[in-house]
Design a protein around this motif. Structure first.
Motif, PDB file in Angstrom:
ATOM      1  N   ALA A  35       0.831  -1.207   0.000  1.00  0.00           N
ATOM      2  CA  ALA A  35       0.000   0.000   0.000  1.00  0.00           C
ATOM      3  C   ALA A  35       0.866   1.258   0.000  1.00  0.00           C
ATOM      4  CB  ALA A  35      -0.926  -0.011   1.210  1.00  0.00           C
ATOM      5  N   GLN A  36       1.965   1.245   0.736  1.00  0.00           N
ATOM      6  CA  GLN A  36       2.856   2.405   0.744  1.00  0.00           C
ATOM      7  C   GLN A  36       3.524   2.583  -0.609  1.00  0.00           C
ATOM      8  OE1 GLN A  36       2.929   4.694   3.055  1.00  0.00           O
ATOM      9  NE2 GLN A  36       1.491   3.492   4.260  1.00  0.00           N
ATOM     10  N   ILE A  37       3.834   1.474  -1.287  1.00  0.00           N
ATOM     11  CA  ILE A  37       4.394   1.572  -2.641  1.00  0.00           C
ATOM     12  C   ILE A  37       3.367   2.211  -3.572  1.00  0.00           C
ATOM     13  CG2 ILE A  37       5.128   0.200  -4.634  1.00  0.00           C
ATOM     14  CD1 ILE A  37       6.429  -1.740  -2.609  1.00  0.00           C
ATOM     15  N   GLU A  38       2.107   1.885  -3.391  1.00  0.00           N
ATOM     16  CA  GLU A  38       1.057   2.490  -4.212  1.00  0.00           C
ATOM     17  C   GLU A  38       0.983   3.997  -3.984  1.00  0.00           C
ATOM     18  OE1 GLU A  38      -3.707   2.123  -5.157  1.00  0.00           O
ATOM     19  OE2 GLU A  38      -2.809   0.794  -3.687  1.00  0.00           O
ATOM     20  N   VAL A  39       1.141   4.421  -2.739  1.00  0.00           N
ATOM     21  CA  VAL A  39       1.132   5.862  -2.436  1.00  0.00           C
ATOM     22  C   VAL A  39       2.291   6.555  -3.145  1.00  0.00           C
ATOM     23  CG1 VAL A  39       1.426   7.575  -0.610  1.00  0.00           C
ATOM     24  CG2 VAL A  39      -0.052   5.614  -0.225  1.00  0.00           C
ATOM     25  N   VAL A  40       3.458   5.928  -3.105  1.00  0.00           N
ATOM     26  CA  VAL A  40       4.647   6.530  -3.716  1.00  0.00           C
ATOM     27  C   VAL A  40       4.516   6.602  -5.232  1.00  0.00           C
ATOM     28  CG1 VAL A  40       7.124   6.163  -4.090  1.00  0.00           C
ATOM     29  CG2 VAL A  40       6.161   5.903  -1.810  1.00  0.00           C
ATOM     30  N   THR A  41       3.895   5.607  -5.855  1.00  0.00           N
ATOM     31  CA  THR A  41       3.755   5.625  -7.311  1.00  0.00           C
ATOM     32  C   THR A  41       2.612   6.524  -7.776  1.00  0.00           C
ATOM     33  OG1 THR A  41       2.342   3.659  -7.295  1.00  0.00           O
ATOM     34  CG2 THR A  41       4.708   3.308  -7.583  1.00  0.00           C
ATOM     35  N   LEU A  42       1.709   6.864  -6.879  1.00  0.00           N
ATOM     36  CA  LEU A  42       0.564   7.701  -7.249  1.00  0.00           C
ATOM     37  C   LEU A  42       0.994   9.122  -7.612  1.00  0.00           C
ATOM     38  CD1 LEU A  42      -2.701   7.563  -7.031  1.00  0.00           C
ATOM     39  CD2 LEU A  42      -2.308   8.905  -4.978  1.00  0.00           C
ATOM     40  N   VAL A  43       1.927   9.678  -6.846  1.00  0.00           N
ATOM     41  CA  VAL A  43       2.330  11.074  -7.047  1.00  0.00           C
ATOM     42  C   VAL A  43       2.972  11.304  -8.414  1.00  0.00           C
ATOM     43  CG1 VAL A  43       3.770  12.939  -6.159  1.00  0.00           C
ATOM     44  CG2 VAL A  43       2.490  11.497  -4.575  1.00  0.00           C
ATOM     45  N   PRO A  44       3.972  10.514  -8.826  1.00  0.00           N
ATOM     46  CA  PRO A  44       4.542  10.771 -10.163  1.00  0.00           C
ATOM     47  C   PRO A  44       3.541  10.549 -11.287  1.00  0.00           C
ATOM     48  CG  PRO A  44       5.952   9.271  -8.924  1.00  0.00           C
ATOM     49  CD  PRO A  44       4.729   9.483  -8.118  1.00  0.00           C
ATOM     50  N   ALA A  98      -2.155   4.472   4.386  1.00  0.00           N
ATOM     51  CA  ALA A  98      -2.089   4.433   2.922  1.00  0.00           C
ATOM     52  C   ALA A  98      -3.435   4.820   2.317  1.00  0.00           C
ATOM     53  CB  ALA A  98      -1.672   3.046   2.449  1.00  0.00           C
ATOM     54  N   LYS A  99      -4.524   4.315   2.881  1.00  0.00           N
ATOM     55  CA  LYS A  99      -5.855   4.647   2.362  1.00  0.00           C
ATOM     56  C   LYS A  99      -6.134   6.138   2.515  1.00  0.00           C
ATOM     57  CE  LYS A  99     -10.675   3.271   2.673  1.00  0.00           C
ATOM     58  NZ  LYS A  99     -11.606   2.286   3.175  1.00  0.00           N
ATOM     59  N   LEU A 100      -5.765   6.704   3.651  1.00  0.00           N
ATOM     60  CA  LEU A 100      -5.967   8.134   3.878  1.00  0.00           C
ATOM     61  C   LEU A 100      -5.140   8.965   2.901  1.00  0.00           C
ATOM     62  CD1 LEU A 100      -7.232  10.365   5.654  1.00  0.00           C
ATOM     63  CD2 LEU A 100      -5.220  10.170   7.115  1.00  0.00           C
ATOM     64  N   LEU A 101      -3.872   8.609   2.726  1.00  0.00           N
ATOM     65  CA  LEU A 101      -3.010   9.368   1.820  1.00  0.00           C
ATOM     66  C   LEU A 101      -3.459   9.250   0.369  1.00  0.00           C
ATOM     67  CD1 LEU A 101       0.529   8.681   3.315  1.00  0.00           C
ATOM     68  CD2 LEU A 101      -0.758  10.818   3.359  1.00  0.00           C
ATOM     69  N   ILE A 102      -3.853   8.049  -0.044  1.00  0.00           N
ATOM     70  CA  ILE A 102      -4.327   7.873  -1.416  1.00  0.00           C
ATOM     71  C   ILE A 102      -5.587   8.698  -1.643  1.00  0.00           C
ATOM     72  CG2 ILE A 102      -5.360   6.206  -3.009  1.00  0.00           C
ATOM     73  CD1 ILE A 102      -3.348   4.149  -1.893  1.00  0.00           C
ATOM     74  N   GLY A 103      -6.487   8.704  -0.663  1.00  0.00           N
ATOM     75  CA  GLY A 103      -7.704   9.496  -0.786  1.00  0.00           C
ATOM     76  C   GLY A 103      -7.413  10.981  -0.888  1.00  0.00           C
TER      77      GLY A 103
END
Length: 130
Positions: A35-44, A98-103
């Protein structure tokens, strides 16, 4: 090559967890790391789309996708808020960070996409389109 290495590493770690009966790591840790990897890949991913929209002076993704993503972000944050309210423990809001950050990140970038689509680079109707 780097994507295949990442996938291979993820599958390999899953196998290690399975065969060591969670002795090396737990499944919860594994999924939290993913989930943290997903957060990191979301920004770029979103930042590149914002940059591409700016350089082309038009929105490159369908507005329907942005609206669906916006709705998903709002519902995700609403679910976290209602869960915290139901158990009367607001520290649980960061329990699934991770859910909070992605949201929050998706909500922010969706707002940028909406501004780009409707304010900065609106598509003008032509007579041929009518």
């Amino acid at each position: 090559a780097s994507l295949s290495l990442l996938v291979f590493s993820g599958v390999g770690l899953g196998c290690v967890i399975t065969f060591t009966c969670e002795g090396a790591a737990s499944w919860l840790w594994y999924f939290m790391a993913l989930a943290q990897i997903e957060v990191v890949t979301l920004v770029p991913k979103y930042a590149m789309q914002v940059q591409m929209n700016y350089s082309r002076k038009r929105n490159g993704i369908p507005i329907e996708w942005v609206l669906l993503d916006l709705m998903g972000s709002v519902l995700s944050i609403t679910q976290l808020t209602l869960d915290c309210w139901a158990i009367s423990d607001w520290s649980a809001m960061t329990g699934n960070l991770a859910k909070l950050l992605i949201g929050i990140l998706s909500l922010s970038f969706d707002a940028i996409f909406l501004v780009q689509h409707f304010v900065l680079y609106p598509q003008r109707l032509t007579l041929a389109a009518l």
